[in-house]
Write a protein that holds these residues in place. Structure first.
Motif, PDB file in Angstrom:
ATOM      1  N   ARG A   6       0.826  -1.223   0.000  1.00  0.00           N
ATOM      2  CA  ARG A   6       0.000   0.000   0.000  1.00  0.00           C
ATOM      3  C   ARG A   6       0.853   1.262   0.000  1.00  0.00           C
ATOM      4  O   ARG A   6       0.484   2.270  -0.556  1.00  0.00           O
ATOM      5  N   CYS A  21      -1.213  -1.449  -4.113  1.00  0.00           N
ATOM      6  CA  CYS A  21      -2.484  -2.157  -4.017  1.00  0.00           C
ATOM      7  C   CYS A  21      -2.765  -2.537  -2.570  1.00  0.00           C
ATOM      8  O   CYS A  21      -1.847  -2.912  -1.837  1.00  0.00           O
ATOM      9  N   ALA A  50       1.939 -10.276   2.198  1.00  0.00           N
ATOM     10  CA  ALA A  50       1.261  -9.170   2.908  1.00  0.00           C
ATOM     11  C   ALA A  50       0.568  -9.724   4.148  1.00  0.00           C
ATOM     12  O   ALA A  50      -0.128 -10.736   4.085  1.00  0.00           O
ATOM     13  N   THR A  72      -6.935  -9.563   4.777  1.00  0.00           N
ATOM     14  CA  THR A  72      -5.544  -9.396   4.329  1.00  0.00           C
ATOM     15  C   THR A  72      -4.764 -10.707   4.435  1.00  0.00           C
ATOM     16  O   THR A  72      -4.064 -11.099   3.497  1.00  0.00           O
ATOM     17  N   VAL A  99       2.772 -16.972   3.135  1.00  0.00           N
ATOM     18  CA  VAL A  99       3.559 -16.752   4.350  1.00  0.00           C
ATOM     19  C   VAL A  99       2.644 -16.853   5.571  1.00  0.00           C
ATOM     20  O   VAL A  99       1.804 -15.997   5.811  1.00  0.00           O
ATOM     21  N   SER A 101       2.526 -18.403   9.834  1.00  0.00           N
ATOM     22  CA  SER A 101       3.177 -18.035  11.096  1.00  0.00           C
ATOM     23  C   SER A 101       3.061 -19.215  12.047  1.00  0.00           C
ATOM     24  O   SER A 101       2.110 -20.005  11.968  1.00  0.00           O
ATOM     25  N   LYS A 118      -3.918 -17.107  10.142  1.00  0.00           N
ATOM     26  CA  LYS A 118      -2.759 -17.858   9.645  1.00  0.00           C
ATOM     27  C   LYS A 118      -3.036 -19.364   9.628  1.00  0.00           C
ATOM     28  O   LYS A 118      -2.539 -20.087   8.767  1.00  0.00           O
ATOM     29  N   GLY A 152       7.345  -7.936  13.642  1.00  0.00           N
ATOM     30  CA  GLY A 152       7.953  -8.792  14.676  1.00  0.00           C
ATOM     31  C   GLY A 152       8.476  -7.986  15.846  1.00  0.00           C
ATOM     32  O   GLY A 152       8.172  -8.256  17.016  1.00  0.00           O
TER      33      GLY A 152
END
Ligand code: NAP
Length: 221
Positions: A6, A21, A50, A72, A99, A101, A118, A152
């Motif tokens: 963004r 975006c 993202a 998201t 991605v 977690s 996640k 993080g």
């Protein structure tokens, strides 16, 4: 390689082609990917990196907080995958990296929305991995361990998350190198640290002890 996020001012610093975006607008994200495919002829690798995360006690969260995080962290990755898969299938090659977690498989207290988003992403990736391998496409779920990025480090500095043990701390460079080494290979789940995998086993075998440790570390300090 094309960066996507963004904040244009940060994208510019990458020195790469980029597109601005908000992936939580999944329709706009899919249209943008279609544009990139038209312009470049193909998308060989899609990295759904993202992510947003904010720790909050469950009672302080609304259903809209959950929806926003899933838009998201989960639905954007599903939308991106659905958009690029047909082209990859036709070419019988392509890689998608989602991605995730360790919060997906070892959820901590105060992290319900992020952990759920996640966990959904991990389950989605593992499920479709069976389907897409027959058309020559690889999907991976990346577990980066803990990396001192804005997210993080921010969780430790601003959200009272305990600094993870050394065995779980990684640099962005280490995780990037690991991903480049493993991407496209036979292993679906790419783990930057082995310790959280052991946590999953401990949780199953020694549930009471595991819960005691998690509560002490995250909730009753
Ligand atoms: N750092 C860790 O310890 C850790 C551990 C496990 C998993 N992860 C996961 O690793 C991924 C990268 O996180 P990070 O640690 O690098 O965090 P970060 O420093 O906060 O970066 C997050 C990135 O996602 C982009 N982003 C967030 N929301 C977006 C949206 N709606 N549309 C487009 N781009 C969006 C951000 O750019 P803009 O804000 O400019 O859009 C930023 O580039 C995330 O999925 C995160 O959940 C991180």
């Amino acid at each position: 390689m094309i960066g996507l996020a963004r904040r244009e001012e940060l994208l510019k610093e990458l020195g790469l082609p980029y597109r601005v975006c908000d992936v939580s607008d999944t329709e706009a994200f899919a249209v943008l990917l279609a544009d990139v495919e038209r312009e470049h002829g193909r998308i060989d690798i899609l990295a759904n990196n993202a992510g947003v995360g904010e720790m909050a006690p469950f009672e302080d969260s609304t259903i809209d907080d959950y929806r926003a995080m899933l838009e998201t962290n989960f639905f954007a990755a599903v939308a991106g995958t659905l958009q690029v898969l047909p082209g990859m299938r036709t070419r019988r090659s392509g890689v998608i990296v989602n991605v995730s977690s360790d919060a997906a498989r070892a959820p901590e207290p105060g992290n319900g929305a992020y952990s759920s988003s996640k966990a959904a992403l991990s389950a989605f990736t593992e499920s479709i991995s069976y389907e897409v391998e027959s058309f020559g496409v690889r999907v991976h779920v990346l577990y980066p361990a803990w990396v001192p990025t804005a997210m993080g480090q921010g969780a430790v500095d601003d959200e009272a998350m305990p600094l993870p043990p050394k065995a779980v701390r990684r640099t962005a460079e280490q995780v990037s190198k690991l991903l480049l080494d493993k991407m496209g290979g036979p292993v679906i789940a790419i783990n930057a640290s082995k310790l959280p995998m052991v946590a999953g086993i401990a949780r199953t075998i020694f549930e009471r002890g595991y819960r005691y440790g998690i509560k002490r570390a995250f909730w009753e300090r």
